[in-house]
Design a protein around this motif. Sequence first.
Motif: not given
Length: 135
Positions: A21-36
């Motif tokens: 939990g030391s590193v926290v990111l915010e991701l903008d994923l308007p279409n969800g997870i794409e191309n995993p």
Amino acid sequence: MIKQVGDTTINLKHKASCHCGSVVLELDLPNGIENPRRCDCSICRRKGAVVASVKLSAIKILQGEDELRLYQFNTHTAKHYFCSVCGIYTHHQRRSNPEEYGFNVGCLEGVNPFLIPEVPVNDGVNHPADRKAVA
């Protein structure tokens, strides 16, 4: 940010964190997870993460930037980031597209990457950037 699509409300912002939990990111994923996908290059084979990509502007470090460490190898084009406390890989600036970050899907809150069906494996051993142009 929330987006309304018909009767469905979609959360565009998603949090991701390392194990401790030391590193926290915010991701903008308007279409969800794409191309995993997975990759079989030397580093990805060892870390075993399912990754997806976003534009550089779609990741914001909310916490722990001072705990992130950078690892580079070979051409030093890709920039691999991991938490210096717990060692978890969070994201990397991609070699094949330096305008994107690859991110560790397993770091997304509420996401189990083992539940994503049929995750393809990219041939990172024979990376496109290593292929010589045919004249």
